[in-house]
Write a protein that holds these residues in place. Sequence first.
Motif, PDB file in Angstrom:
ATOM      1  N   HIS A 143      -9.065 -17.570 109.998  1.00 22.37           N
ATOM      2  CA  HIS A 143      -7.756 -18.165 110.196  1.00 22.37           C
ATOM      3  C   HIS A 143      -7.203 -18.275 109.042  1.00 22.37           C
TER       4      HIS A 143
ATOM      5  N   GLU B 255      -5.802 -21.562 107.353  1.00 21.67           N
ATOM      6  CA  GLU B 255      -7.080 -22.439 107.224  1.00 21.67           C
ATOM      7  C   GLU B 255      -7.598 -22.214 105.893  1.00 21.67           C
TER       8      GLU B 255
ATOM      9  N   ARG C 131      -2.093 -17.926 110.864  1.00 21.46           N
ATOM     10  CA  ARG C 131      -3.472 -17.809 111.572  1.00 21.46           C
ATOM     11  C   ARG C 131      -4.009 -16.478 111.789  1.00 21.46           C
TER      12      ARG C 131
ATOM     13  N   HIS D 289     -13.363 -23.222 109.220  1.00 24.78           N
ATOM     14  CA  HIS D 289     -12.104 -23.252 109.518  1.00 24.78           C
ATOM     15  C   HIS D 289     -11.475 -24.470 109.106  1.00 24.78           C
ATOM     16  N   GLU D 290     -10.258 -24.844 109.338  1.00 29.02           N
ATOM     17  CA  GLU D 290      -9.599 -26.019 109.353  1.00 29.02           C
ATOM     18  C   GLU D 290      -9.047 -26.358 110.413  1.00 29.02           C
TER      19      GLU D 290
ATOM     20  N   GLU E 240     -15.305 -27.122 110.572  1.00 31.31           N
ATOM     21  CA  GLU E 240     -13.876 -27.311 110.632  1.00 31.31           C
ATOM     22  C   GLU E 240     -13.296 -28.757 109.504  1.00 31.31           C
TER      23      GLU E 240
HETATM   24 ZN   LIG Z   1      -9.806 -21.808 112.670  1.00 32.85          ZN
END
Ligand SMILES: [Zn+2]
Length: 897
Positions: free
Chosen positions: A148, A151, A225, A264-265, A340
């Motif tokens: 994404h 992120e 994203r 991810h974030e 994440e």
């Molecule tokens: Zn993500």
Amino acid sequence: MRGHILRKVLISALLTCFYIPSAAVRADTVVESVGWPDVSFDQAVPTLESVLGYAPGERITSVDQAHTYLRALASALPERTRMVEYARSWEGRPLVYFLVGTEETMARVDEIKAGMQALADPAELTDGRVESLINDLPAVVWLAYGVHGNEISSTDAGLQTAYHMLAAKGAPFDTIRENTLVAIDPSQNPDGRERFLNHFRETYGIAPSTSAIAAERREPWPAGRTNHYLFDLNRDWLPLTQPEVIGRVATFQEFFPLVHVDIHEMGTDSSYFFPPPAQPFNPHYVDEQEQMLDAYGRNNAKWFDRFGFEYFTQAVYDAYYPGYGDSWPAFHGSVGMTFEMASARGLAGERRNGEIVTYADGVQRHFVTSVGTIETASTNREAFLRNFAEYRRSADAGEHGGPREYLIPLVGDASAVHKLAANLVRHGIEIRRTIEAGSACDSAMPEGSYLVSSRQPAGRMVRTFLEQESPMAEDFLAEQERRRALGLRAELYDILGWSLPSLYNVAVQPCDRVSIDAEVFDGSGVPAYAEPASSQVGWLVPWGTQAAGRFLAAAQRAGLKVQGADEVMTISGRRYERGTLVVRIADNPQRDAGELHMMMSHLAEMSGAEVVATNTSYSEEGVSFGSSSVMSLPAPRIALAWDDPTTSYSAGNTRFVLERQYGYPVEPVRVEHFPADELDRFDVVILPDGGDYASALGERGVDRLKEWVGRGGVLVTMSGGMRFAAQDNVGLLPMDLERLADGKPEGEHEGDLVDGTQLKDQDAYQSAILPEAPRPDSIPGVLLRTRTTTDTWLSAGVNDGVAFMVEGRDVYRPLTLDEGWNALYFEAPENIEAGGHLWAENRAQWAFKPAVVQASYGDGIVIGFVADPTFRAALDGANVVLLNAVLRGPGHTARLR
Ligand SMILES: [Zn+2]
């Protein structure tokens, strides 16, 4: 103690007196500087600062800069690295993976690939060979960052992981580099990352604006994203429509890494997530995979505890949908994981409680879990290799149960059947094509049908992709029913249904006994097109296939005059169903018969459509070409609503389906520009899913749109777009949303007093707190099957059984005969589910309700799709009705041209 970057930034900001630090409270543990403690470094290896001019975490590294740094590492240590381009984004950016290992490991990368590919099919090997591979192979670790694009911190974590694997001396690096081959994919979505960064650069000043509403931290539509066509690339591992993911899936099958991490974030207010994931698990995970997830989680926890970083596990992120970067690898026997991190969404972001999260905080945490993952794989190398081989062996031996074979008969839309087969091959599934006609389990199997055995190393993937439902654990379901009875939300993260046969509207049947000669199908060599004969009158193209859709789009673009028959015809003894395309020589006077024949051949070849020459336009039964139900289909000019308030996925995916799957261009138009006179240039306007169109358009925009439709425009609306068209104060579609059937009725609420009650028990109390006149429960994403009505051209070529991905609660009452057509409506309750689990009362209420509707408005037409037909560009089965709306609709209005 404050972040390295933030401190620098603060000092410079204070010097210029513009910055009043709002960051009075610090995060749990703010990162002083990115890197591993207590190690020394080989000075021959270039640091990020020496190449790019800043310390890790201090700036947000662009994709180009990341590649520059990796190239610098590669040229300093060519014998310990390899950088490989595996795909190109739509905007032309390269996607790369960067391998790091010891000199000895790197010298045998090709041998390692071959070894993992061999171990991936252990039934073909002797026990001794399996053992020697397990003894000999390193643990291949795949670290994939930034799927994404907004992120952001993971890309820099990847660069630090590469640097440390090459330069760091001391624990744990000395050991882990001996046992592993590590692949670093610095940016899985370069177009999205650059979209984020462009916005960030444009809005950044002299110090980070940490506010949640600061311009630099709040991206405009569509945000970073997604990729160029606004796809969530972390959902595309099942449909495989995007080049970035297609490249990754192919690369995965070269190496079969033991672990694939997708990094991810999440929201700024959260902390850090790593596995074990939440329930529900897809039922085709095996116990060993859950144990391995636990081992990875425990090792990450060890380091996070040591460094004082907060984290959580076993919540929110589940392992059910098989089309994520963390789940798909599992069905090949690997371990897939999601990490994440709370996002700074810039260089620094402020939490609601005032704490600051910096970009460096994210880089450091992702770097620590990257190293922790490599360490776990290194420590458990032998056991994890054994688990991998055993997963594939047991699948091959059919220990997952399930039918032996799945039949894919070559019936109905051949182009859809071949596409399904080719997609399975891309996933690494072995499939066979029959070389004789036959039958099995009461299914006729014409020559060229496909067979998919579940007795293969990817057998569990076969089952979860081809079966209608992958059952969730009983106790999980019971808990969800309990929550729902209390009016609480079900705990599900994504869609519940994904069956590929339902998505493609292709019949697939389980079967235990098949004896039809077949050969291995490698995804190529799909049957050649049939060369159309010459004609003195014209050609017919049967409608209802993906291929015929491509033909119509190309013929319209080429400026050919095409007609479409809305009724059945019988010509020269052959029956042509509704929707058949007609290309008459007499209608195309600018080209002679020979030239048109060449064009027909060319269009048949590029589209794969069946093109039948006819030397008569006389229909023995049904309509003839001159009938009023054979409509001219002029090439439409299509506007697609863009920008706020559209849902970016829906807008982007719709554009992708029309442009890239059918070759027909659309023109995105920002909703704010709809009031312009220019709207009159368009024949079709598409309103994809979206939020509050009425506010975004304003009164003037709504009136303009209605006037445009009234004069003969075709308005195609999808989910949120349809909700707008159906609003009472808009009135473009005479539709009404339903309340929950048998829900608690609306009470009397006059004045301040109500009648007294006595609540006798807990049940009475529970029912007292239920909301009045509720809407139906929201569906998280289930494939629902439809039936068609033959009363309207909108359903021409559409067979019963087409499935839509239903999300949400938009059940409408059916249109009455005087209001318009329910061109497609949902199936009877016992037959409505085409993929995934539906709550009982949803099943009862959605049955026989409209799925695709059509109503006149002035001289124009309004079409409504209750569910988005372009969902993830995976719903191929819904494309025929979409093409009817968009490419054939304008032929059915009274618009003057
Ligand atoms: Zn993500």
